[in-house]
Design a protein around this motif. Sequence first.
Motif, PDB file in Angstrom:
ATOM      1  N   GLN A 140       0.837  -1.180   0.000  1.00  0.00           N
ATOM      2  CA  GLN A 140       0.000   0.000   0.000  1.00  0.00           C
ATOM      3  C   GLN A 140       0.878   1.238   0.000  1.00  0.00           C
ATOM      4  OE1 GLN A 140      -1.456  -1.158   3.925  1.00  0.00           O
ATOM      5  NE2 GLN A 140      -3.489  -0.730   3.143  1.00  0.00           N
ATOM      6  N   LYS A 141       0.487   2.197  -0.810  1.00  0.00           N
ATOM      7  CA  LYS A 141       1.226   3.455  -0.822  1.00  0.00           C
ATOM      8  C   LYS A 141       0.356   4.544  -1.411  1.00  0.00           C
ATOM      9  CE  LYS A 141       5.603   5.498  -2.357  1.00  0.00           C
ATOM     10  NZ  LYS A 141       6.842   5.287  -3.154  1.00  0.00           N
ATOM     11  N   VAL A 142       0.470   5.735  -0.848  1.00  0.00           N
ATOM     12  CA  VAL A 142      -0.235   6.890  -1.391  1.00  0.00           C
ATOM     13  C   VAL A 142       0.785   7.983  -1.640  1.00  0.00           C
ATOM     14  CG1 VAL A 142      -1.961   8.661  -0.968  1.00  0.00           C
ATOM     15  CG2 VAL A 142      -2.390   6.309  -0.226  1.00  0.00           C
ATOM     16  N   TYR A 165     -10.897  -1.778  -2.094  1.00  0.00           N
ATOM     17  CA  TYR A 165     -10.218  -0.747  -1.323  1.00  0.00           C
ATOM     18  C   TYR A 165     -11.066   0.515  -1.325  1.00  0.00           C
ATOM     19  CZ  TYR A 165      -8.653   0.618  -6.041  1.00  0.00           C
ATOM     20  OH  TYR A 165      -8.599   0.966  -7.375  1.00  0.00           O
ATOM     21  N   TYR A 166     -10.692   1.428  -0.438  1.00  0.00           N
ATOM     22  CA  TYR A 166     -11.423   2.688  -0.298  1.00  0.00           C
ATOM     23  C   TYR A 166     -10.428   3.835  -0.336  1.00  0.00           C
ATOM     24  CZ  TYR A 166     -15.390  -0.153   1.112  1.00  0.00           C
ATOM     25  OH  TYR A 166     -16.414  -1.068   1.123  1.00  0.00           O
ATOM     26  N   LEU A 167     -10.848   4.907  -0.913  1.00  0.00           N
ATOM     27  CA  LEU A 167     -10.033   6.115  -0.998  1.00  0.00           C
ATOM     28  C   LEU A 167     -10.749   7.261  -0.320  1.00  0.00           C
ATOM     29  CD1 LEU A 167      -9.033   5.644  -4.709  1.00  0.00           C
ATOM     30  CD2 LEU A 167      -7.459   5.520  -2.785  1.00  0.00           C
ATOM     31  N   ALA A 184      -5.995   9.338   1.378  1.00  0.00           N
ATOM     32  CA  ALA A 184      -5.748   8.137   2.177  1.00  0.00           C
ATOM     33  C   ALA A 184      -6.379   6.923   1.509  1.00  0.00           C
ATOM     34  CB  ALA A 184      -6.295   8.305   3.591  1.00  0.00           C
ATOM     35  N   LEU A 185      -5.788   5.779   1.789  1.00  0.00           N
ATOM     36  CA  LEU A 185      -6.210   4.502   1.208  1.00  0.00           C
ATOM     37  C   LEU A 185      -6.440   3.500   2.318  1.00  0.00           C
ATOM     38  CD1 LEU A 185      -6.253   2.293  -1.178  1.00  0.00           C
ATOM     39  CD2 LEU A 185      -3.790   2.114  -0.749  1.00  0.00           C
ATOM     40  N   VAL A 196      -3.637   4.217   5.040  1.00  0.00           N
ATOM     41  CA  VAL A 196      -2.342   4.695   4.589  1.00  0.00           C
ATOM     42  C   VAL A 196      -2.560   6.100   4.063  1.00  0.00           C
ATOM     43  CG1 VAL A 196      -0.466   4.391   2.958  1.00  0.00           C
ATOM     44  CG2 VAL A 196      -1.524   2.391   4.031  1.00  0.00           C
ATOM     45  N   PHE A 197      -1.950   7.049   4.723  1.00  0.00           N
ATOM     46  CA  PHE A 197      -2.100   8.452   4.338  1.00  0.00           C
ATOM     47  C   PHE A 197      -0.953   8.870   3.440  1.00  0.00           C
ATOM     48  CE2 PHE A 197      -5.504  10.413   6.816  1.00  0.00           C
ATOM     49  CZ  PHE A 197      -5.776   9.420   7.734  1.00  0.00           C
TER      50      PHE A 197
END
Lengths: 115, 113
Positions: free
Chosen positions: A2-4, A32-34, A93-94, A104-105
Amino acid sequence: AQKVTQAQTEISVVEKEDVTLDCVYETRDTTYYLFWYKQPPSGELVFLIRRNSFDEQNEISGRYSWNFQKSTSSFNFTITASQVVDSAVYFCALSEPNYGQNFVFGPGTRLSVLP
Amino acid sequence: NAGVTQTPKFQVLKTGQSMTLQCAQDMNHEYMSWYRQDPGMGLRLIHYSVGAGITDQGEVPNGYNVSRSTTEDFPLRLLSAAPSQTSVYFCASSPSGVSYGYTFGSGTRLTVV
């Protein structure tokens, strides 16, 4: 993994200009959600929008709009006719619920709207 | 509704001291989390809880303890404060976890000297 990524560290615009904040994500799941959050100078975190991975419709809320493109793994945020009150740090964020309770921000983009 | 309430808003500790950051929510949310915010790094998860009596570690749990004896409260304990724990701490709650989103408190700014 995971990465943003929010590549724009700081943006300055003059009031009434349109501005787009970029968000690119990496995910290991199809579910997933954003999210976008706003952090004004007072410091609190304000929820702006949630989008799930199965809904690619763009959304408009007043002067705010969001463009979700799975093909480019992007979830960009546009403010139309910016105002001084839009000055804040904006976080993308994810979350991947199948992998636990973590957001994950991204590192945030500081937007300054000048009068 | 007060939402998510964090106390104190500001705190200065000496290295080695211990303290508890308080967090309370009045929305009957099952999920609660603690994050820390450091410059240029967004927010990182310290600990979280999916209900009273259930807690788990997040991304950066070392040096912190939590407990969840009631649905409303989720305190964060710093066992022996270190300068690396200087940060802004946010508590958050949610009715159904990361698929729904969280409501954040106003934060606690902690400085360890």
